[in-house]
Motif scaffolding. Structure first.
Motif, mmCIF file in Angstrom:
data_model
loop_
_atom_site.group_PDB
_atom_site.id
_atom_site.type_symbol
_atom_site.label_atom_id
_atom_site.label_comp_id
_atom_site.label_asym_id
_atom_site.label_seq_id
_atom_site.Cartn_x
_atom_site.Cartn_y
_atom_site.Cartn_z
ATOM 1 N N SER A 33 0.859 -1.174 0.000
ATOM 2 C CA SER A 33 0.000 0.000 0.000
ATOM 3 C C SER A 33 0.905 1.235 0.000
ATOM 4 C CB SER A 33 -0.883 -0.015 1.245
ATOM 5 O OG SER A 33 -1.789 1.056 1.225
ATOM 6 N N VAL A 34 0.605 2.183 -0.907
ATOM 7 C CA VAL A 34 1.414 3.406 -0.998
ATOM 8 C C VAL A 34 0.475 4.595 -1.132
ATOM 9 C CG1 VAL A 34 3.055 4.702 -2.419
ATOM 10 C CG2 VAL A 34 3.417 2.266 -2.017
ATOM 11 N N ARG A 35 0.765 5.633 -0.337
ATOM 12 C CA ARG A 35 0.015 6.893 -0.424
ATOM 13 C C ARG A 35 0.941 7.959 -0.960
ATOM 14 N NH1 ARG A 35 -1.027 11.633 2.599
ATOM 15 N NH2 ARG A 35 -3.156 12.386 2.310
ATOM 16 N N LYS A 36 0.473 8.683 -1.959
ATOM 17 C CA LYS A 36 1.222 9.804 -2.534
ATOM 18 C C LYS A 36 0.369 11.048 -2.419
ATOM 19 C CE LYS A 36 4.976 7.905 -4.284
ATOM 20 N NZ LYS A 36 6.297 8.332 -3.891
ATOM 21 N N ARG A 37 1.029 12.173 -2.143
ATOM 22 C CA ARG A 37 0.327 13.451 -2.006
ATOM 23 C C ARG A 37 1.112 14.527 -2.725
ATOM 24 N NH1 ARG A 37 0.645 17.874 1.115
ATOM 25 N NH2 ARG A 37 -1.289 18.947 1.595
ATOM 26 N N SER A 38 0.406 15.391 -3.406
ATOM 27 C CA SER A 38 1.012 16.543 -4.053
ATOM 28 C C SER A 38 0.960 17.718 -3.097
ATOM 29 C CB SER A 38 0.263 16.900 -5.340
ATOM 30 O OG SER A 38 0.706 18.151 -5.818
ATOM 31 N N PRO A 39 2.114 18.214 -2.635
ATOM 32 C CA PRO A 39 2.086 19.331 -1.699
ATOM 33 C C PRO A 39 1.549 20.617 -2.333
ATOM 34 C CG PRO A 39 4.352 18.721 -2.232
ATOM 35 C CD PRO A 39 3.461 17.735 -2.899
ATOM 36 N N LEU A 40 1.683 20.749 -3.634
ATOM 37 C CA LEU A 40 1.252 21.969 -4.309
ATOM 38 C C LEU A 40 -0.266 22.156 -4.261
ATOM 39 C CD1 LEU A 40 2.200 24.414 -5.958
ATOM 40 C CD2 LEU A 40 1.896 23.025 -8.008
ATOM 41 N N CYS A 41 -0.997 21.068 -4.554
ATOM 42 C CA CYS A 41 -2.454 21.205 -4.641
ATOM 43 C C CYS A 41 -3.205 20.421 -3.573
ATOM 44 C CB CYS A 41 -2.935 20.787 -6.024
ATOM 45 S SG CYS A 41 -2.690 19.028 -6.365
ATOM 46 N N GLY A 42 -2.514 19.538 -2.856
ATOM 47 C CA GLY A 42 -3.168 18.757 -1.823
ATOM 48 C C GLY A 42 -3.820 17.477 -2.312
ATOM 49 N N SER A 43 -3.739 17.199 -3.618
ATOM 50 C CA SER A 43 -4.289 15.949 -4.137
ATOM 51 C C SER A 43 -3.552 14.777 -3.498
ATOM 52 C CB SER A 43 -4.108 15.864 -5.647
ATOM 53 O OG SER A 43 -4.905 16.812 -6.311
ATOM 54 N N SER A 44 -4.284 13.673 -3.303
ATOM 55 C CA SER A 44 -3.642 12.468 -2.777
ATOM 56 C C SER A 44 -4.270 11.229 -3.400
ATOM 57 C CB SER A 44 -3.747 12.400 -1.255
ATOM 58 O OG SER A 44 -5.085 12.189 -0.860
ATOM 59 N N VAL A 45 -3.450 10.193 -3.482
ATOM 60 C CA VAL A 45 -3.888 8.897 -3.994
ATOM 61 C C VAL A 45 -3.258 7.823 -3.114
ATOM 62 C CG1 VAL A 45 -3.779 7.266 -5.923
ATOM 63 C CG2 VAL A 45 -4.121 9.691 -6.382
ATOM 64 N N THR A 46 -4.072 6.871 -2.692
ATOM 65 C CA THR A 46 -3.570 5.695 -1.992
ATOM 66 C C THR A 46 -3.869 4.485 -2.863
ATOM 67 O OG1 THR A 46 -4.007 6.706 0.154
ATOM 68 C CG2 THR A 46 -3.681 4.320 0.122
ATOM 69 N N VAL A 47 -2.844 3.695 -3.106
ATOM 70 C CA VAL A 47 -2.953 2.501 -3.949
ATOM 71 C C VAL A 47 -2.688 1.280 -3.094
ATOM 72 C CG1 VAL A 47 -1.724 1.213 -5.748
ATOM 73 C CG2 VAL A 47 -2.381 3.586 -6.149
ATOM 74 N N ASP A 48 -3.547 0.286 -3.216
ATOM 75 C CA ASP A 48 -3.350 -1.031 -2.604
ATOM 76 C C ASP A 48 -3.262 -2.038 -3.735
ATOM 77 O OD1 ASP A 48 -3.834 0.064 -0.035
ATOM 78 O OD2 ASP A 48 -5.977 -0.395 -0.157
ATOM 79 N N LEU A 49 -2.358 -3.006 -3.605
ATOM 80 C CA LEU A 49 -2.328 -4.054 -4.623
ATOM 81 C C LEU A 49 -1.816 -5.359 -4.066
ATOM 82 C CD1 LEU A 49 0.852 -4.370 -5.539
ATOM 83 C CD2 LEU A 49 0.307 -2.530 -7.083
ATOM 84 N N GLN A 50 -2.122 -6.392 -4.812
ATOM 85 C CA GLN A 50 -1.601 -7.727 -4.560
ATOM 86 C C GLN A 50 -1.033 -8.226 -5.876
ATOM 87 O OE1 GLN A 50 -4.984 -9.918 -3.109
ATOM 88 N NE2 GLN A 50 -4.794 -9.093 -1.058
ATOM 89 N N MET A 51 0.065 -8.973 -5.767
ATOM 90 C CA MET A 51 0.701 -9.526 -6.954
ATOM 91 C C MET A 51 0.820 -11.032 -6.804
ATOM 92 S SD MET A 51 3.541 -6.608 -7.811
ATOM 93 C CE MET A 51 3.760 -7.126 -9.518
ATOM 94 N N ALA A 52 0.773 -11.704 -7.924
ATOM 95 C CA ALA A 52 1.009 -13.148 -7.977
ATOM 96 C C ALA A 52 1.765 -13.426 -9.261
ATOM 97 C CB ALA A 52 -0.306 -13.926 -7.948
ATOM 98 N N GLU A 53 2.784 -14.256 -9.155
ATOM 99 C CA GLU A 53 3.608 -14.597 -10.317
ATOM 100 C C GLU A 53 4.117 -13.343 -11.027
ATOM 101 O OE1 GLU A 53 1.596 -17.518 -12.722
ATOM 102 O OE2 GLU A 53 1.157 -18.754 -10.977
ATOM 103 N N GLY A 54 4.429 -12.315 -10.233
ATOM 104 C CA GLY A 54 5.021 -11.102 -10.774
ATOM 105 C C GLY A 54 4.071 -10.132 -11.437
ATOM 106 N N LYS A 55 2.760 -10.391 -11.347
ATOM 107 C CA LYS A 55 1.775 -9.518 -11.995
ATOM 108 C C LYS A 55 0.734 -9.034 -10.992
ATOM 109 C CE LYS A 55 2.332 -11.865 -16.351
ATOM 110 N NZ LYS A 55 2.173 -11.399 -17.657
ATOM 111 N N VAL A 56 0.210 -7.844 -11.237
ATOM 112 C CA VAL A 56 -0.843 -7.298 -10.384
ATOM 113 C C VAL A 56 -2.111 -8.118 -10.593
ATOM 114 C CG1 VAL A 56 -2.276 -5.279 -9.882
ATOM 115 C CG2 VAL A 56 0.141 -4.968 -10.498
ATOM 116 N N VAL A 57 -2.632 -8.681 -9.492
ATOM 117 C CA VAL A 57 -3.849 -9.494 -9.577
ATOM 118 C C VAL A 57 -5.022 -8.856 -8.844
ATOM 119 C CG1 VAL A 57 -2.638 -11.668 -9.974
ATOM 120 C CG2 VAL A 57 -3.128 -10.947 -7.624
#
Length: 149
Positions: A33-57
């Motif tokens: 899980s990774v959260r990114k935020r833009s300090p300039l505008c305050g936008s944010s996105v949090t991404v959650d993922l799971q991978m199997a066999e090297g690919k996003v599933v």
């Protein structure tokens, strides 16, 4: 920014994408899980993922961004499943180059980022546009690293 510039930037297609972002929400038990935020505008996105066999599933994203950031998240959401960590890193780098260096549109399956070409001239919007793909690339790398650790 003039009214005509805003109209050009926020095209109908960008607004359509922003209104229909795939994989909204959070995963119950993400591998990374990774959260990114833009300090300039305050936008944010949090991404959650799971991978199997090297690919996003499994993928989910919590997007609190302007229409441009939402549109970028929609393009990412439509292409992310089945992608590898290196493919996501290449998409991130290609989108950044498209925006900041007048590079070409990212290759398929990320060619939907073409809709954001008009944003090249608005450097203050670049950080928001890059949030989702930066978070996804970082999360995929973290998931891969946890597998090999």
């Amino acid at each position: 920014m003039s009214d005509s510039d805003l109209i050009k930037l926020y095209s109908g297609r960008i607004l359509e994408l922003a209104a229909d972002i795939p994989h909204l929400g959070r995963l119950a038990s993400p591998q990374a899980s990774v959260r990114k935020r833009s300090p300039l505008c305050g936008s944010s996105v949090t991404v959650d993922l799971q991978m199997a066999e090297g690919k996003v599933v499994a993928f989910a994203q919590d997007v609190k961004a302007c229409a441009l950031g939402q549109a970028a998240a929609a393009v990412l959401g439509g292409a992310v499943l089945g992608r590898t960590a290196p493919e996501l890193a290449m998409a991130r780098d290609a989108l950044k180059a498209m925006l900041k260096e007048n590079g070409p549109v990212p290759a398929a399956p990320f060619d939907g980022f073409e809709v954001l070409l008009p944003a090249r001239d608005y450097k203050n919007r670049h950080a928001s546009i890059l949030l989702a793909v930066e978070a996804a690339a970082e999360a995929a790398a973290a998931a891969q690293a946890s597998k090999t650790a």
